[in-house]
Enzyme design. Structure first.
Site, mmCIF file in Angstrom:
data_model
loop_
_atom_site.group_PDB
_atom_site.id
_atom_site.type_symbol
_atom_site.label_atom_id
_atom_site.label_comp_id
_atom_site.label_asym_id
_atom_site.label_seq_id
_atom_site.Cartn_x
_atom_site.Cartn_y
_atom_site.Cartn_z
ATOM 1 C CG HIS A 273 13.942 25.235 46.219
ATOM 2 N ND1 HIS A 273 13.345 24.144 45.619
ATOM 3 C CD2 HIS A 273 13.031 26.234 46.151
ATOM 4 C CE1 HIS A 273 12.139 24.481 45.207
ATOM 5 N NE2 HIS A 273 11.905 25.736 45.521
ATOM 6 C CG HIS B 14 9.073 25.112 49.206
ATOM 7 N ND1 HIS B 14 7.851 25.512 48.731
ATOM 8 C CD2 HIS B 14 9.967 25.385 48.215
ATOM 9 C CE1 HIS B 14 8.000 26.007 47.502
ATOM 10 N NE2 HIS B 14 9.258 25.947 47.173
ATOM 11 C CG HIS C 200 6.671 22.030 49.027
ATOM 12 N ND1 HIS C 200 6.809 22.416 47.717
ATOM 13 C CD2 HIS C 200 5.473 22.494 49.438
ATOM 14 C CE1 HIS C 200 5.733 23.107 47.356
ATOM 15 N NE2 HIS C 200 4.915 23.179 48.382
ATOM 16 C CB CYS D 59 8.782 32.998 41.090
ATOM 17 S SG CYS D 59 8.622 31.339 41.824
ATOM 18 C CE LYS E 25 6.741 33.047 45.393
ATOM 19 N NZ LYS E 25 7.478 31.827 45.069
ATOM 20 C CG ASP F 252 10.559 33.655 45.171
ATOM 21 O OD1 ASP F 252 9.807 34.228 45.978
ATOM 22 O OD2 ASP F 252 10.222 32.632 44.534
ATOM 23 C CG ASP G 5 9.869 29.289 46.685
ATOM 24 O OD1 ASP G 5 8.668 29.391 46.358
ATOM 25 O OD2 ASP G 5 10.601 28.361 46.276
HETATM 26 C C1 VGL Z 1 11.139 29.220 41.865
HETATM 27 C C2 VGL Z 1 11.272 27.033 41.157
HETATM 28 C C3 VGL Z 1 10.843 26.591 42.379
HETATM 29 C C4 VGL Z 1 11.327 30.675 41.563
HETATM 30 C C5 VGL Z 1 10.692 28.784 43.093
HETATM 31 O O1 VGL Z 1 11.478 31.488 42.509
HETATM 32 O O2 VGL Z 1 11.307 31.047 40.357
HETATM 33 N N1 VGL Z 1 11.418 28.337 40.901
HETATM 34 N N2 VGL Z 1 10.551 27.478 43.346
HETATM 35 ZN ZN ZN Z 2 10.118 26.733 45.309
#
Ligand code: VGL
Ligand code: ZN
Length: 208
Positions: free
Chosen positions: A80, A67, A71, A150, A105, A23, A65
């Site tokens: 985000h 979404h 979401h 993550c 994801k 991410d 990430d």
């Molecule tokens: C993440 C919160 C929501 C991350 C992703 O990449 O750690 N944290 N979505």
């Molecule tokens: Zn996320």
């Protein structure tokens, strides 16, 4: 005995090792919707590692990430990484040339996915496990964002699936919300048998 340990420390079979970058997207870096403090500082050590991996014919995976506009996670987190937006793009400094696969994801509306391996129902696979088992990966080296979400979930799943798992200590940054969650995450990972190494240590193992 000492000789064997030294050998293991100094040598890494890159063909059996996956570099997994979690991410590294604009929304998790400075100015982003869910900014991790100093998130972008992971870019430089990760580029060094991915460059070395690709030179040796190693595999490099990145997660994204990804979404939908409404979401389920937006009840918990600020909006985000909406697919197709600049916030969901990789940080512009991240070298994508060494990357051999991209795992998206969190694209199912009702289900979030912190881990690169399984979504948050702990059973819906992203496909990464199958992909790397078929390619004889034994070790997974993890860096990216965020340490306490993550990265934590990905590393714990990697270990649980039986991979030798190493987190790159200078190539991860955390949200630290709630306060103390980064420290707690590191302790959880260490207790699970996940190793921590600096990017320099890993580079010397790769170039061995
Ligand atoms: C993440 C919160 C929501 C991350 C992703 O990449 O750690 N944290 N979505
Ligand atoms: Zn996320």
């Amino acid at each position: 005995m000492t000789v064997i340990i030294l050998f293991i420390l100094l040598y890494m079979d890159v063909k059996k090792t996956l570099l997994l970058i979690i991410d590294v997207q604009n929304d998790f870096c400075t100015g982003g919707a869910l900014a991790v403090s100093d998130g972008e500082t992971v870019v430089s050590p990760l580029n060094a590692l991915s460059g070395a991996f690709s030179q040796k014919g190693g595999m490099v995976a990145v997660t994204q990430d990804w979404h939908g506009d409404d979401h389920v996670s937006f009840g918990i987190w600020p909006k985000h990484c909406v697919k197709g937006t600049k916030g969901a793009d990789f940080h512009p400094g991240l070298d994508l040339n060494p990357v051999t696969f991209i795992i998206r994801k969190g694209f199912r509306q009702e289900l979030d996915s912190y881990s690169a391996f399984f979504e948050n129902d702990s059973s819906t696979a992203t496909g990464l496990e199958g992909c790397i088992k078929q390619t004889n990966i034994q070790t997974v080296i993890i860096g990216g964002l965020a340490t306490d979400y993550c990265v934590l979930y990905s590393a714990m799943d990697s270990r649980r699936l039986g991979f030798h798992t190493i987190v790159v200590s200078d190539a991860v940054r955390g949200v630290n919300n709630p306060e103390g969650s980064v420290e707690k995450a590191i302790e959880t990972m260490k207790n699970a048998g996940i190793e921590f190494r600096t990017s320099q240590e890993i580079l010397s193992m790769v170039n061995g």
